[in-house]
Design an enzyme around this catalytic site. Structure first.
Site, mmCIF file in Angstrom:
data_model
loop_
_atom_site.group_PDB
_atom_site.id
_atom_site.type_symbol
_atom_site.label_atom_id
_atom_site.label_comp_id
_atom_site.label_asym_id
_atom_site.label_seq_id
_atom_site.Cartn_x
_atom_site.Cartn_y
_atom_site.Cartn_z
ATOM 1 N N HIS A 216 -7.045 -10.052 3.393
ATOM 2 C CA HIS A 216 -5.507 -10.884 3.908
ATOM 3 C C HIS A 216 -5.844 -11.426 5.131
ATOM 4 O O HIS A 216 -5.546 -12.466 5.115
ATOM 5 C CB HIS A 216 -5.421 -9.561 5.184
ATOM 6 C CG HIS A 216 -4.228 -8.579 4.227
ATOM 7 N ND1 HIS A 216 -2.816 -9.282 3.633
ATOM 8 C CD2 HIS A 216 -4.238 -7.345 4.414
ATOM 9 C CE1 HIS A 216 -2.196 -8.261 3.565
ATOM 10 N NE2 HIS A 216 -2.909 -7.229 2.684
ATOM 11 N N ASP B 198 -5.316 1.211 -4.402
ATOM 12 C CA ASP B 198 -3.892 0.622 -4.744
ATOM 13 C C ASP B 198 -3.278 -1.138 -5.265
ATOM 14 O O ASP B 198 -2.048 -0.870 -6.000
ATOM 15 C CB ASP B 198 -3.180 0.896 -3.371
ATOM 16 C CG ASP B 198 -3.369 0.026 -2.782
ATOM 17 O OD1 ASP B 198 -4.838 -0.341 -1.964
ATOM 18 O OD2 ASP B 198 -3.352 0.382 -1.250
ATOM 19 N N HIS B 199 -3.766 -2.134 -5.058
ATOM 20 C CA HIS B 199 -3.539 -2.917 -5.702
ATOM 21 C C HIS B 199 -5.445 -4.220 -5.086
ATOM 22 O O HIS B 199 -5.842 -3.967 -5.101
ATOM 23 C CB HIS B 199 -2.009 -3.978 -4.564
ATOM 24 C CG HIS B 199 -2.603 -3.709 -2.942
ATOM 25 N ND1 HIS B 199 -2.927 -4.394 -2.074
ATOM 26 C CD2 HIS B 199 -2.271 -2.565 -2.271
ATOM 27 C CE1 HIS B 199 -3.313 -4.152 -1.148
ATOM 28 N NE2 HIS B 199 -2.175 -2.901 -0.786
ATOM 29 N N SER C 289 0.725 -0.812 -0.179
ATOM 30 C CA SER C 289 0.193 0.100 0.128
ATOM 31 C C SER C 289 0.706 0.951 -0.060
ATOM 32 O O SER C 289 0.615 2.066 -0.293
ATOM 33 C CB SER C 289 -1.222 -0.105 1.472
ATOM 34 O OG SER C 289 -1.725 -0.978 0.893
ATOM 35 N N GLU D 120 -9.971 6.860 1.659
ATOM 36 C CA GLU D 120 -9.694 5.436 1.560
ATOM 37 C C GLU D 120 -10.316 4.900 3.020
ATOM 38 O O GLU D 120 -10.923 4.536 3.237
ATOM 39 C CB GLU D 120 -8.305 5.032 2.614
ATOM 40 C CG GLU D 120 -7.947 3.223 2.142
ATOM 41 C CD GLU D 120 -6.565 3.115 3.120
ATOM 42 O OE1 GLU D 120 -6.009 2.366 2.500
ATOM 43 O OE2 GLU D 120 -5.869 3.807 3.725
ATOM 44 N N ASP E 143 -9.064 -3.981 2.551
ATOM 45 C CA ASP E 143 -7.780 -4.967 2.430
ATOM 46 C C ASP E 143 -7.777 -5.541 3.273
ATOM 47 O O ASP E 143 -7.068 -6.905 3.065
ATOM 48 C CB ASP E 143 -6.524 -3.809 2.573
ATOM 49 C CG ASP E 143 -4.978 -4.270 2.743
ATOM 50 O OD1 ASP E 143 -4.498 -5.146 1.666
ATOM 51 O OD2 ASP E 143 -4.261 -4.257 3.289
#
Length: 373
Positions: free
Chosen positions: A272, A310-311, A91, A263, A268
């Site tokens: 994970h 971001d990904h 990130s 954000e 995210d």
């Protein structure tokens, strides 16, 4: 004789025709069109769904009655998200590409590949007299929001990142991380320093968010948790009111316009954890934020809205035997992946976000939308 005359006529016609180069075949002559002036954006809202790849969007959309606010944004592109030193970005490097327009190494915040600080778009907006804001469902010193305001080679330097909030005049910030401001290892209380700078600074422990009243001309900081905020499904409820508050606050203060980054950090974290319910509940909340910002941009007419990530996190996949009411989901990893990331845009300058480009181009395209040279 008739045959010979016909042949001569055909040869004459062929000799008058222009041969067409191979490269030109199939093209049609066009009449030059006068270039219309490109509208500039007065405001830019950048929404980052951390870890939000196309499958996370798809899963959230199906769960949400097969609809998403992203369908309202007419321009769609893809960005290549690799970092300077790794095909799979983190990130910090991903957000630094958006904030500074440079590739950097994983773990780096607001610096280039040699570790040298690079001015962020938020810092430049401040210099140009725009109002600025950061909102996150992580701590405000976490990698993504930090990349817009701080410059460190290690994203874990949370106290150093918090200290750098004193080095700019950001108008508004909302997120977790209270302990990095008021109970630091160096003994400093940054609340005092921020108040001396003219901030109204408070937190979840002192004042419920909905009871906050900001005096005119005061900058605003609100810390929503001691370290990291709860998930949306665990009782966190500030993102939607914080979005509404931020838009109103910055619109009133930004006589020359504003820059706002929001954000959805915990999409995210669900990836994970390989927890599909976590991913989807965070996306659904973030989708409501997209809708609020789209409505603001549509009403305002001078606001560029960009939504991206971001990904991708988790290698999230929707498998066979899924239905909209019952998704069969799996993950390929507990980390990030290298998939290209969708970009959605609406408003002045949005046409620049179509196509495939590097993640650093998000920065360049935002600057162009403002009309900055």
């Amino acid at each position: 004789m008739k045959y010979i005359l016909s042949l001569l006529v055909c040869l004459g016609l062929l000799s008058c025709s222009r041969s067409i180069p191979v490269a030109d075949q199939g093209t049609q002559p066009t009449t030059p069109v006068k270039n219309e002036p490109v509208r500039k954006a007065r405001n830019v809202i950048l929404l980052i769904g951390d870890g939000m790849g196309l499958s996370q969007i798809t899963g959230g959309m199906y769960f949400n009655g097969n609809k998403t606010a992203l369908e309202r944004l007419p321009v769609v592109g893809l960005h290549k998200c690799h970092s300077l030193d790794n095909l799979v970005t983190d990130s910090a490097a991903g957000a630094t590409a958006f904030a500074c327009g440079v590739k950097t190494f994983n773990g780096a915040v607001g610096v280039d590949g040699t570790g040298q600080p690079v001015q962020t778009i938020l810092e430049e907006a401040e210099e140009r007299g725009l109002a600025t804001g950061l909102v996150a469902t992580s701590s405000i010193v976490h990698a993504t929001p930090a990349s817009f305001i701080a410059h460190v080679v290690n994203r874990r330097e949370y106290e150093q990142i918090a200290l750098q909030f004193l080095e700019t005049d950001i108008d508004l910030f909302i997120g977790g991380g209270k302990s990095f401001f008021d109970r630091r290892e160096d003994g400093r209380n940054l609340y005092d320093a921020l108040r001396r700078k003219g901030y109204y600074i408070t937190d979840y422990f002192e004042t419920p968010f909905n009871d906050v009243f900001v005096q005119e001309r005061k900058n605003f900081g609100y810390l929503t948790a001691d370290k990291e905020p709860l998930p949306a499904s665990g009782g966190r409820d500030y993102l939607i009111p914080a979005t509404q508050f931020s838009l109103k606050f910055l619109e009133e203060r930004g006589r020359r316009g504003f820059f706002l980054m929001i954000e959805g950090s915990q999409i995210d974290w669900g990836g994970h954890a390989n927890d599909p319910d976590y991913v989807i509940s965070e996306f659904v909340e973030f989708d409501a934020v997209i809708d609020i910002c789209y409505n603001f941009a549509r009403r305002d007419g001078e606001t560029l809205l960009i939504v991206t990530a971001d990904h991708e996190t988790g290698g999230f996949a929707i498998n066979p035997e899924s239905t909209m009411d019952d998704l069969n989901v799996s993950f390929t990893t507990g980390g990030h992946t290298a998939s290209m990331i969708p970009v959605f845009a609406y408003g002045p300058g949005s046409e620049r976000f179509a196509g495939i480009y590097d993640n650093t181009e998000i920065y360049s395209k935002m600057r162009k939308a403002y009309g900055w040279r």
